[in-house]
Design a protein around this motif. Structure first.
Motif, mmCIF file in Angstrom:
data_model
loop_
_atom_site.group_PDB
_atom_site.id
_atom_site.type_symbol
_atom_site.label_atom_id
_atom_site.label_comp_id
_atom_site.label_asym_id
_atom_site.label_seq_id
_atom_site.Cartn_x
_atom_site.Cartn_y
_atom_site.Cartn_z
ATOM 1 N N GLY A 31 -7.969 3.736 8.747
ATOM 2 C CA GLY A 31 -8.538 3.468 6.822
ATOM 3 C C GLY A 31 -7.821 4.494 6.418
ATOM 4 O O GLY A 31 -7.554 3.755 5.591
ATOM 5 N N LYS A 32 -6.787 5.691 6.913
ATOM 6 C CA LYS A 32 -6.406 6.014 6.087
ATOM 7 C C LYS A 32 -5.408 5.932 4.608
ATOM 8 O O LYS A 32 -5.712 5.976 3.812
ATOM 9 N N LEU A 33 -4.586 4.732 5.170
ATOM 10 C CA LEU A 33 -3.637 4.414 4.627
ATOM 11 C C LEU A 33 -4.332 3.213 3.214
ATOM 12 O O LEU A 33 -3.987 4.149 2.182
ATOM 13 N N GLN A 34 -5.373 3.044 3.798
ATOM 14 C CA GLN A 34 -6.058 2.052 2.391
ATOM 15 C C GLN A 34 -7.012 2.668 1.451
ATOM 16 O O GLN A 34 -7.256 2.318 0.853
ATOM 17 N N SER A 35 -7.515 3.973 2.510
ATOM 18 C CA SER A 35 -8.149 5.122 1.651
ATOM 19 C C SER A 35 -7.256 5.857 0.436
ATOM 20 O O SER A 35 -8.029 5.359 -0.411
ATOM 21 N N ILE A 36 -5.837 5.976 0.503
ATOM 22 C CA ILE A 36 -5.615 6.829 -0.567
ATOM 23 C C ILE A 36 -4.925 5.414 -1.317
ATOM 24 O O ILE A 36 -4.573 6.133 -2.886
ATOM 25 N N ALA A 37 -3.925 4.718 -1.477
ATOM 26 C CA ALA A 37 -4.201 3.268 -1.662
ATOM 27 C C ALA A 37 -5.086 2.646 -2.170
ATOM 28 O O ALA A 37 -4.832 2.399 -4.129
ATOM 29 N N THR A 38 -6.443 2.783 -2.904
ATOM 30 C CA THR A 38 -7.636 2.559 -3.125
ATOM 31 C C THR A 38 -7.774 3.567 -4.056
ATOM 32 O O THR A 38 -7.885 3.518 -5.273
ATOM 33 N N ASN A 39 -7.263 4.525 -4.034
ATOM 34 C CA ASN A 39 -7.940 6.190 -5.175
ATOM 35 C C ASN A 39 -6.318 6.100 -5.442
ATOM 36 O O ASN A 39 -7.321 6.651 -7.007
ATOM 37 N N VAL A 40 -5.533 5.118 -5.125
ATOM 38 C CA VAL A 40 -4.260 5.148 -6.311
ATOM 39 C C VAL A 40 -5.133 4.184 -7.345
ATOM 40 O O VAL A 40 -4.272 4.548 -8.269
ATOM 41 N N ILE A 41 -5.944 3.085 -7.522
ATOM 42 C CA ILE A 41 -6.257 2.388 -8.216
ATOM 43 C C ILE A 41 -7.123 2.471 -8.213
ATOM 44 O O ILE A 41 -7.374 2.170 -10.318
ATOM 45 N N GLU A 42 -7.788 3.801 -7.749
ATOM 46 C CA GLU A 42 -9.112 4.090 -8.904
ATOM 47 C C GLU A 42 -8.779 5.131 -9.873
ATOM 48 O O GLU A 42 -9.538 5.322 -11.043
ATOM 49 N N ARG A 50 -8.511 -3.959 11.032
ATOM 50 C CA ARG A 50 -7.736 -3.034 10.016
ATOM 51 C C ARG A 50 -8.892 -3.735 8.612
ATOM 52 O O ARG A 50 -8.696 -3.707 7.450
ATOM 53 N N SER A 51 -9.430 -4.668 8.903
ATOM 54 C CA SER A 51 -9.881 -6.285 8.195
ATOM 55 C C SER A 51 -10.886 -5.428 7.439
ATOM 56 O O SER A 51 -10.383 -5.600 6.357
ATOM 57 N N GLU A 52 -11.259 -4.504 7.589
ATOM 58 C CA GLU A 52 -12.955 -3.497 6.969
ATOM 59 C C GLU A 52 -11.452 -2.607 5.910
ATOM 60 O O GLU A 52 -12.333 -2.528 4.608
ATOM 61 N N TYR A 53 -11.126 -2.016 5.990
ATOM 62 C CA TYR A 53 -10.657 -1.349 5.362
ATOM 63 C C TYR A 53 -9.791 -2.083 4.033
ATOM 64 O O TYR A 53 -9.709 -2.008 3.043
ATOM 65 N N ASN A 54 -9.139 -3.381 5.056
ATOM 66 C CA ASN A 54 -8.409 -3.741 4.183
ATOM 67 C C ASN A 54 -8.677 -4.758 2.636
ATOM 68 O O ASN A 54 -8.892 -5.459 1.625
ATOM 69 N N VAL A 55 -10.175 -5.224 3.187
ATOM 70 C CA VAL A 55 -10.606 -6.007 2.312
ATOM 71 C C VAL A 55 -11.930 -4.872 0.933
ATOM 72 O O VAL A 55 -11.586 -5.852 -0.118
ATOM 73 N N LEU A 56 -12.110 -3.804 1.834
ATOM 74 C CA LEU A 56 -12.573 -3.012 -0.072
ATOM 75 C C LEU A 56 -10.990 -2.493 -0.272
ATOM 76 O O LEU A 56 -11.662 -2.171 -1.765
ATOM 77 N N MET A 105 1.088 -1.539 -0.147
ATOM 78 C CA MET A 105 0.040 -0.037 -0.431
ATOM 79 C C MET A 105 0.681 1.521 -0.149
ATOM 80 O O MET A 105 0.548 2.643 -0.731
ATOM 81 N N CYS A 106 2.119 1.135 1.014
ATOM 82 C CA CYS A 106 2.892 2.290 0.735
ATOM 83 C C CYS A 106 3.609 2.922 -0.208
ATOM 84 O O CYS A 106 3.899 3.458 -0.634
ATOM 85 N N ASP A 107 4.384 1.585 -1.165
ATOM 86 C CA ASP A 107 4.437 1.478 -1.822
ATOM 87 C C ASP A 107 4.023 1.974 -3.541
ATOM 88 O O ASP A 107 4.394 3.109 -4.315
ATOM 89 N N LEU A 108 2.222 1.904 -3.450
ATOM 90 C CA LEU A 108 1.908 2.348 -4.207
ATOM 91 C C LEU A 108 0.830 4.311 -3.836
ATOM 92 O O LEU A 108 1.119 4.923 -5.113
ATOM 93 N N ILE A 109 1.084 4.405 -3.263
ATOM 94 C CA ILE A 109 1.481 5.454 -2.468
ATOM 95 C C ILE A 109 2.047 6.768 -2.853
ATOM 96 O O ILE A 109 2.376 7.203 -3.200
#
Length: 396
Positions: free
Chosen positions: A131-142, A165-171, A100-104
């Motif tokens: 969930g901030k980490l997962q949220s930014i990484a998800t935005n990168v994918i989108e 963190r499971s909910e953030y990770n699943v999304l 996730m960090c690498d993607l960001i």
């Protein structure tokens, strides 16, 4: 399907195919299930071949030119998998949070802590747990469709999908996989008995959200044939834990009985004396009324606690030194066949620098930490004792 305490410098896969026991019937069934619907969630106790099944699936999918991501929790495990099991360029092997960090780092302009700041415990509390980490990484994918994968594989999923963190990770993972969990191709292995980072013991279905998103109900029947240990090791282990045997079968040939050495410091004369003195001073502290007297007695109690730590360290050091002497000098065990596991062994861990192994003159130049570099730079070939924290070693 079995592991040793060392890794050969090179692996002859043809010889392994000929000489090792093939997948058992239930393992074959899991692989068949994946081949049928290409959605697989399964569980298994330690040593039952979970990672081997996932590696097999990854390598088979790579033959079909699929773009595959293989995620796990630990950095050390991912380095070993990358080095030994999956050299195909179409397979990306990474620890999930570092990925996730690498993607960001590569794609996002959002404010984000640098690599130095990410080593602090506060980063994981403030970013991953919220969930901030997962949220930014998800935005990168989108915003970058090219980073999506055809196949998602997760090992040690209990640490990723049944935690705070499971909910953030699943999304996040749902976005990372083409077609998401509902229509994409994925295989996930889990073992709640090894859940040391997640919410072990909670009375809920840790994979509820995964089942809802994938619109699939899964039956979690654990793999129960142990390929790692012998029956003697298993029997000794469960007797020590005072538990019933988890396994149906141990497939390795039985050998020597493992030694379980308990170093009970509480019963030593030195420790009994200090504990009695601490009890007396703690009772005195309750009776004092003057702040000055309390501060002086607090200092005495603090000094006694420090002395208690020193005694514990002395016993640990002596016990470990005696054990290593026996293994290397009497039993003639090669250094690189010995692994020392402990709660904390490196700078930043809670008992640093009180690591007995680093304090034994004869051995401190003969040790090497099991880290990602240990595998990536082939340091396992060195004739040295390996050491690791229990947390980092899990999965190996």
């Amino acid at each position: 399907l079995f592991s040793n305490s060392y890794h050969p410098p090179s692996i002859d896969y043809e010889e392994l195919e000929e000489n090792l026991e093939k997948f058992d019937d239930y393992q074959k069934l899991l692989i068949k299930i994946f081949g049928t619907n290409q959605k697989l969630l399964f569980s298994g106790y330690p040593g039952t071949g979970k990672t081997n099944i996932l590696v097999h699936i990854a390598n088979e999918m790579a033959k079909d030119k699929k773009k595959i991501i293989f995620l796990c929790y630990g950095k050390v495990l991912s380095a070993k998998l990358k080095t030994f099991e999956m050299g195909n360029e179409s397979i990306t092997v990474e620890p999930i949070y570092e990925y996730m960090c690498d993607l960001i780092d590569r794609y996002s302009d959002d404010p984000f802590p640098n690599s130095y700041e990410r080593k602090e415990a506060s980063f994981w509390r403030d970013w991953a747990d919220t969930g901030k980490l997962q949220s930014i990484a998800t935005n990168v994918i989108e915003q970058n469709e090219n980073v999506k994968f055809d196949v998602l594989i997760i090992d040690e999923a209990q640490d990723i999908l049944s935690s705070l963190r499971s909910e953030y990770n699943v999304l996040f993972l749902d976005k990372l996989l083409k077609g998401g969990f509902k229509n994409g191709k994925w295989a996930i292995a889990t073992d709640e008995t090894q859940n040391i980072f997640g919410d072990f013991g909670k009375q809920y279905d840790p994979y509820k959200l995964l089942k809802e998103i994938s619109e699939t109900e899964f039956t979690q029947i654990p793999l129960k044939n142990n390929y790692r240990n012998t029956s003697i090791i298993g029997d000794t282990f469960f007797k020590f834990l005072n538990e019933d045997n988890h396994y149906d079968k141990f497939n390795r040939i039985s050998g020597s009985i493992p030694q379980l050495i308990k170093c009970d410091l509480k019963n030593s004369d030195e420790m009994i004396s200090i504990n009695n003195e601490l009890i007396d001073k703690s009772n005195q502290l309750k009776e004092l009324t003057e702040d000055k007297d309390k501060r002086e007695l607090d200092k005495e109690i603090s000094l006694l606690n420090n002395k208690k730590v020193e005694i514990k360290h002395k016993y640990q050091k002596k016990s470990l030194e005696d054990l290593l002497d026996k293994l290397t000098k009497k039993d003639k065990i090669p250094l690189n066949k010995i692994v020392v596991l402990a709660p904390g062994l490196f700078k930043g861990s809670y008992n640093y620098p009180k690591n007995p192994l680093l304090d034994i003159n004869e051995y401190k130049d003969k040790i090497i930490e099991i880290s990602p570099e240990y595998y990536l730079n082939h340091k396992y070939k060195e004739q040295k004792i390996s050491y690791s924290t229990i947390q980092s070693f899990k999965g190996l």
